[in-house]
Design a protein around this motif. Structure first.
Motif: not given
Length: 187
Positions: A18-29, A57-71
């Motif tokens: 279920x969705x984590x409610x506390x913002x600090x716990x959400x970011x850590x998870x 995209x993180x809860x703060x709307x920051x994008x993260x990507x991984x690609x092999x060989x590249x995205x």
């Protein structure tokens, strides 16, 4: 076994989905799970030689990507070499074209129906005008063709109708209104 040391921690616990409610716990998870996801994707690439691209995209709307060989290389291959982009564009064009054709067909059907109704309207207008002209002509013609005794009967019946109208006016108390209108008309 009585001398065994007891555990100081409770160990790994199953976390309910279920969705984590506390913002600090959400970011850590999110951070921990993102690292785990990227690690598993890397293992898949190494073990099987698969090409992988992941965008998160993180809860703060920051994008993260991984690609092999590249995205970029994986996305380019996915969109262009697989002809998916071209197929999507073609499907989009076909869908829009079929919708436009359906709308054109519907428009043409409505225009045809409108033309039919306009023709009916014109025929009705002509028939009404013809009937009115014929009615006027036949009334005048009938009166002109009457003989003297028939004209006397017509006059007598019209005088009878006139008496009935006067009687009704007197009964309804409309005599004053009629006289006022006559005076106004004569002036």
């Amino acid at each position: 076994m009585e001398n065994a040391v007891e555990k100081s921690s409770t160990g790994r616990k199953k976390i309910p989905m279920k969705k984590i409610e506390k913002p600090e716990h959400l970011q850590v998870a999110f951070s921990k799970r993102r690292v785990g996801l990227f690690k598993k994707a890397h293992e898949l690439c190494v073990l099987t030689g698969a090409k992988v691209a992941i965008i998160v995209f993180s809860p703060g709307d920051r994008p993260y990507s991984f690609g092999h060989p590249s995205v970029d290389s994986v996305l380019d291959e996915f969109l262009h070499n697989g002809n998916l982009l071209e197929e999507y564009d073609l499907l989009l064009e076909l869908n829009q074209g079929s919708n436009i054709n359906k709308l054109k067909d519907e428009y043409n059907e409505l225009m045809d129906a409108l033309q039919v109704e306009n023709k009916k309207k014109e025929k009705l207008k002509k028939a009404i005008a013809k009937a009115k002209a014929k009615a006027k002509e036949s009334d005048v013609t009938r009166v002109e063709k009457l003989e003297l005794n028939e004209l006397k009967k017509l006059k007598k019946s019209m005088e009878g109708i006139q008496k009935q109208i006067r009687k009704r006016i007197d009964e309804e108390g409309l005599h004053e209104i009629v006289n006022n209108r006559r005076k106004a008309h004569n002036n």
